[in-house]
Design an enzyme around this catalytic site. Sequence first.
Site, PDB file in Angstrom:
ATOM      1  N   ASP A   1       0.922  -1.173  -0.036  1.00 44.95           N
ATOM      2  CA  ASP A   1      -0.007   0.055  -0.002  1.00 44.95           C
ATOM      3  C   ASP A   1       0.955   1.216   0.048  1.00 44.95           C
ATOM      4  O   ASP A   1       2.235   1.225   0.204  1.00 44.95           O
ATOM      5  CB  ASP A   1      -1.071  -0.087   1.191  1.00 44.95           C
ATOM      6  CG  ASP A   1      -2.203   0.800   1.074  1.00 44.95           C
ATOM      7  OD1 ASP A   1      -3.214   0.599   1.637  1.00 44.95           O
ATOM      8  OD2 ASP A   1      -2.188   1.792   0.210  1.00 44.95           O
TER       9      ASP A   1
ATOM     10  N   GLU B   1     -10.495   6.829   4.845  1.00 50.17           N
ATOM     11  CA  GLU B   1      -9.442   6.297   5.755  1.00 50.17           C
ATOM     12  C   GLU B   1      -9.538   6.638   7.147  1.00 50.17           C
ATOM     13  O   GLU B   1     -10.735   6.678   7.626  1.00 50.17           O
ATOM     14  CB  GLU B   1      -8.230   6.347   5.270  1.00 50.17           C
ATOM     15  CG  GLU B   1      -7.954   5.766   3.609  1.00 50.17           C
ATOM     16  CD  GLU B   1      -6.724   5.837   3.179  1.00 50.17           C
ATOM     17  OE1 GLU B   1      -6.511   6.151   2.147  1.00 50.17           O
ATOM     18  OE2 GLU B   1      -5.770   5.307   3.851  1.00 50.17           O
TER      19      GLU B   1
HETATM   20  O1  LIG Z   1      -3.897  14.767   4.645  1.00 50.02           O
HETATM   21  N1  LIG Z   1      -3.147  14.006   5.256  1.00 50.02           N
HETATM   22  O2  LIG Z   1      -2.772  14.370   6.661  1.00 50.02           O
HETATM   23  C1  LIG Z   1      -2.979  12.803   4.859  1.00 50.02           C
HETATM   24  C2  LIG Z   1      -2.590  11.532   5.576  1.00 50.02           C
HETATM   25  C3  LIG Z   1      -2.405  10.491   5.051  1.00 50.02           C
HETATM   26  C4  LIG Z   1      -2.471  10.155   3.665  1.00 50.02           C
HETATM   27  O3  LIG Z   1      -2.064   8.814   3.382  1.00 50.02           O
HETATM   28  C5  LIG Z   1      -2.553   8.673   2.015  1.00 50.02           C
HETATM   29  O4  LIG Z   1      -3.422   9.315   1.381  1.00 50.02           O
HETATM   30  C6  LIG Z   1      -3.456   8.873   0.116  1.00 50.02           C
HETATM   31  C7  LIG Z   1      -2.878   9.781  -1.106  1.00 50.02           C
HETATM   32  O5  LIG Z   1      -3.541  11.272  -0.741  1.00 50.02           O
HETATM   33  C8  LIG Z   1      -3.273   7.633  -0.524  1.00 50.02           C
HETATM   34  O6  LIG Z   1      -4.130   7.122  -1.413  1.00 50.02           O
HETATM   35  C9  LIG Z   1      -2.852   6.557   0.684  1.00 50.02           C
HETATM   36  S1  LIG Z   1      -4.360   5.479   1.111  1.00 50.02           S
HETATM   37  C10 LIG Z   1      -4.089   4.174   0.292  1.00 50.02           C
HETATM   38  O7  LIG Z   1      -3.752   4.646  -1.064  1.00 50.02           O
HETATM   39  C11 LIG Z   1      -3.715   3.843  -2.116  1.00 50.02           C
HETATM   40  C12 LIG Z   1      -3.424   4.222  -3.515  1.00 50.02           C
HETATM   41  O8  LIG Z   1      -4.066   5.575  -3.686  1.00 50.02           O
HETATM   42  C13 LIG Z   1      -5.078   3.040  -2.242  1.00 50.02           C
HETATM   43  O9  LIG Z   1      -5.389   2.102  -3.372  1.00 50.02           O
HETATM   44  C14 LIG Z   1      -5.210   2.407  -0.737  1.00 50.02           C
HETATM   45  O10 LIG Z   1      -6.631   1.712  -0.695  1.00 50.02           O
HETATM   46  C15 LIG Z   1      -5.269   3.368   0.468  1.00 50.02           C
HETATM   47  O11 LIG Z   1      -5.040   2.537   1.712  1.00 50.02           O
HETATM   48  C16 LIG Z   1      -2.358   7.386   2.118  1.00 50.02           C
HETATM   49  O12 LIG Z   1      -3.342   6.932   3.276  1.00 50.02           O
HETATM   50  C17 LIG Z   1      -2.991  11.455   3.072  1.00 50.02           C
HETATM   51  C18 LIG Z   1      -3.136  12.477   3.592  1.00 50.02           C
END
Ligand SMILES: O=[N+]([O-])c1ccc(O[C@@H]2O[C@@H](CO)[C@H](O)[C@H](S[C@@H]3O[C@H](CO)[C@@H](O)[C@H](O)[C@H]3O)[C@@H]2O)cc1
Length: 603
Positions: free
Chosen positions: A285, A490
């Site tokens: 992930d 999430e």
């Molecule tokens: O604003 N903040 O503080 C913040 C914190 C954590 C973040 O963390 C990140 O946010 C997203 C990006 O913006 C990401 O997608 C991942 S989630 C992950 O991404 C994969 C690809 O997109 C999906 O297929 C999965 O199913 C999923 O579990 C992560 O959690 C983002 C923003």
Amino acid sequence: MNCVCQNPVEPIEARVKDLLSRMTLKEKIGQMTQIERRVATSSAIKNLSIGSILSAGGSGPFENALSSDWADMVDGFQNSALESRLGIPLIYGIDAVHGNNSIYGATIFPHNIGLGASRDADLAERIGAATALEVRASGTHYTFAPCVAVCKDPRWGRCYESYSEDTEVVRKMTSIVSGLQGQPPEGHPRGYPFVAGRNNVIACAKHFVGDGGTDNGVNEEDTKTSYEDLERTHMTPYLDCISQGISTVMASYSSWNGRKLHVDHFLLTEVLKEKLGFKGFLISDWEGLDRLSHPRGSNYRSSIASAINAGIDMVMVPFRFEQFLQDLTFLVESGEVSITRIDDAVERILRVKFAAGLFEHPLSDRSLLDKVGCKLHRDLAREAVRKSLVLLKNGRDPSKPFLPLNKIPQSILVAGTHADNLGYQCGGWTKKWNGCSGKITIGTTLLEAVKEAVGVETEVIYEQHPSKDTIEHNEFSFAIVAVGEEPYAETFGDNSELVIPMNGADIISLVAEKIPTLVILISGRPLVLEPWLLEKIDALVAAWLPGSEGQGITDVIFGDHDFKGRLPVSWFKSVEHLPISNRVNSHDPMFPLGFGLTYNKGE
Ligand SMILES: O=[N+]([O-])c1ccc(O[C@@H]2O[C@@H](CO)[C@H](O)[C@H](S[C@@H]3O[C@H](CO)[C@@H](O)[C@H](O)[C@H]3O)[C@@H]2O)cc1
């Protein structure tokens, strides 16, 4: 290069072996690397033989970019990959989890929890096929879907990404894989990836395994259970995905009995790859390796060794890829990660690329652009909305049902925070990672659908926050009040209170005090329904997160179609009772899994 690997007539396995034999260690490790588009330069792609690029939620060429703009972007990256020494095409990935939801104008289908309420496997497969067309129209080859989590606690911020708390319902809805990738032919070898052609995408079953079973639904936390229960409850849907030729599986951030899935060799290799025979590739992930240590990203080299040796084949880095390449190269040269493990990972990645036909058709097919948001797809989404709705209350007396509503009433009030907000209707993973508010794309809100459904002589008054004055100084035949959750994703969606946000209960109470009222709940999960509130209203519909086609709701509440939806999750009486389980000490729900009224035969 005139070789076996270039000949589409040759068997895939022969092409994989031939190409692998020509690759340097640098090229092999490059193929195991997935980077985010914001750090993807032409030189990096070409010189490092980067295997894959992704868009994080909402990360695109520019605000409201169209599919053609996306296709230009992806083809640009792909041309750089084709200029590399061996010209291995890259895979471009995106979270198309309810339609191609990052792209402006794409059809937005109901989120998985609503599809689970339909229990309609054929519908899921047709949605998969439609989504695949819209994804390929944007040049993208790969979607990180379906999420086959079995959500055991609605306090989990990703409850809406799960089809159901019931494993058998989730299993049924895995039919979306055959829609996304195409149906494997008779005799297709079990466990091998299958992608039918240019109208299909590489799919990804996620998040392996037990993501929906963590303690108190806390995201990315620990699923404490026996192996037998883990296999029976959370792993079974993966067998259905594998039998449909799933091409990739994504590891879960969560842990099983205290061990992080990303480094669990037993589950990732001995079970998924060896026992279940999965022959596609296993992807981490987002920053999954960084989240193995505290502070996040520390001991990175050690985390890489643990994850790759446990069975991770491709790493969603996504930003600091130079560090990743350097560390993994060191680990192989030092013997901490064997070349055998590297070759196994690269073989799996190449197998998926050959199966998807990327070597023959690496660039976008612009003839698909007219599929994006087309009437056929929007009608399909409208059908899905109809079949997802669950009728929880219909009248104060079974002999006097409140629904279906009269289509030519004198005057109606439409009210609530969610009556005219397309962004709220779509929920998270729409336009942006954690969703947006307002007219975010092309679609129809509930209010617009109501105006379309009623007679021209009917007066429709809309107030997001209805005033006492409006309520008392008008003669309304009935009111439709739409309230619910704001979009989230999430961990930002983890919630232990689960009350209707934005004073939704107050809005309902104010209106229902004076006017016969239908409440429509727009949410990613069950929310607290106080008994007095339930008593006060005349009808209640759970609409989940219906997406862009709001008319699917009015098709049913005005009686053109009957309700078909049944609860995909138990509706709790109190959060104190969570998680509701079928164990003997569990509390009775307010509405049980599978509950749903209809016009014809009651429940
Ligand atoms: O604003 N903040 O503080 C913040 C914190 C954590 C973040 O963390 C990140 O946010 C997203 C990006 O913006 C990401 O997608 C991942 S989630 C992950 O991404 C994969 C690809 O997109 C999906 O297929 C999965 O199913 C999923 O579990 C992560 O959690 C983002 C923003």
